[in-house]
Enzyme design. Structure first.
Site, PDB file in Angstrom:
ATOM      1  N   ASP A 108       0.883  -1.155   0.000  1.00 31.20           N
ATOM      2  CA  ASP A 108       0.000   0.000   0.000  1.00 31.20           C
ATOM      3  C   ASP A 108       0.927   1.211   0.000  1.00 31.20           C
ATOM      4  OD1 ASP A 108      -1.667   2.146   0.494  1.00 31.20           O
ATOM      5  OD2 ASP A 108      -2.866   1.107   2.002  1.00 31.20           O
ATOM      6  N   VAL A 109       0.950   1.967  -1.091  1.00 35.05           N
ATOM      7  CA  VAL A 109       1.982   2.985  -1.279  1.00 35.05           C
ATOM      8  C   VAL A 109       1.891   4.153  -0.314  1.00 35.05           C
ATOM      9  CG1 VAL A 109       2.378   2.430  -3.701  1.00 35.05           C
ATOM     10  CG2 VAL A 109       0.644   4.156  -3.102  1.00 35.05           C
TER      11      VAL A 109
ATOM     12  N   TYR B  33      -7.788  14.771  -9.684  1.00 38.01           N
ATOM     13  CA  TYR B  33      -6.814  13.866 -10.295  1.00 38.01           C
ATOM     14  C   TYR B  33      -5.768  14.657 -11.069  1.00 38.01           C
ATOM     15  CZ  TYR B  33      -4.984  10.164 -13.338  1.00 38.01           C
ATOM     16  OH  TYR B  33      -4.168   9.295 -14.023  1.00 38.01           O
TER      17      TYR B  33
ATOM     18  N   ASN C  59       4.130   3.827 -10.296  1.00 42.70           N
ATOM     19  CA  ASN C  59       2.958   3.795 -11.163  1.00 42.70           C
ATOM     20  C   ASN C  59       1.628   3.779 -10.417  1.00 42.70           C
ATOM     21  OD1 ASN C  59       1.317   2.992 -13.686  1.00 42.70           O
ATOM     22  ND2 ASN C  59       1.036   1.219 -12.343  1.00 42.70           N
TER      23      ASN C  59
END
Length: 267
Positions: free
Chosen positions: A65-66, A161, A92
């Site tokens: 989980d980044v 975003y 990514n």
């Protein structure tokens, strides 16, 4: 470039279970790199790693989980241990939640900021620590952050975003400057992919219809193609090939850039 321009390199690819991440992992493997797939999707991620391993490529999977600092530490340690080094990071992993600005939910905005911004900077943090002199890998390397054409154009329905991917671009440039000034031996670049018909890309097309910005999915996709001089959507292999180039010795004097792979949409 030769077909094995990354021979001997060791790569960690976040969000590598599917879509753009899986395609980049495959492209790096074809170019000779060993691959560690990192993703929150364990079953899909292991399947992607297994598919690459069938091509006689050293490969592994680590759940990541980044947005979690401790998980990054474990992922980097697993990469160094499994692959015998670490000198490529493909940052990514990312999410997109479509909304008109007038309807944005705070929790959705925070989630995109966490994954797309915090996740990216933590990846750079732990790559720098591992790849710099004295780190557990310590031989320098290359970081490629995945931004978006949305960072360069005003596309309706994805304001937050777009903002997060603009942040990825800015962090890339600061990261490149810091890594250079501090002698880390790490190049940092980013890619702006155009719209790709992955699960995420097609979900965006459907969401654009739901918020009233297009009559149907075909119209939503068609409007993107119309804005693209090369007259088609991007393909995952387009992004994979660009990532290989930025990680290769052919890009040895390139750092701090954003590379559009968008068919000209963002020019």
């Amino acid at each position: 470039m030769s077909g094995k321009s990354l021979a001997g390199r060791k790569a960690l690819v976040t969000g590598g279970a599917r879509g753009i991440g899986a395609a980049i992992a495959q492209a790096l493997a074809r170019a000779g790199a060993s691959i560690m797939i990192a993703d929150i999707l364990e079953e899909t991620g292991r399947a992607s790693a297994a598919a690459i391993a069938k091509e006689d490529v050293a490969t592994g999977f680590v759940q990541l989980d980044v947005i979690d600092d401790a998980q990054w530490e474990r992922a980097v340690a697993a990469t160094v241990s499994t692959l015998g080094g670490y000198d490529i990071l493909i940052n990514n992993a990312g999410i997109e939640i479509t909304s008109l600005i007038s309807e944005v939910k705070a929790e959705d905005a925070r989630r995109m900021c966490d994954v797309n911004i915090v996740g990216t900077v933590l990846g750079m943090k732990h790559a720098f620590r591992a790849m710099r002199p004295g780190g557990p890998a310590g031989k320098g390397g290359a970081v490629v952050n995945i931004a978006s054409v949305a960072a360069t154009i005003a596309f309706p329905g994805i304001a937050v975003y777009s903002g997060t991917k603009s942040a990825v671009d800015r962090m890339t440039r600061v990261g490149a400057m810091e890594a250079g000034k501090l002698g880390f031996g790490v190049r940092v670049n980013c890619i702006y992919p155009g719209l790709i018909p992955t699960d995420m890309g097609m979900q965006l097309a459907n969401d654009i219809v739901k918020v009233g910005l297009a009559a149907d999915v075909n119209a939503a996709v068609g409007s993107v193609v119309e804005q693209t001089p090369l007259g088609r959507l991007a393909e995952v292999t387009d992004i994979g090939d660009a990532a290989v180039f930025l990680c290769s010795n052919e890009a040895r004097f390139i750092t701090g850039i954003g590379l559009p792979v968008d068919g000209g949409m963002g020019m």
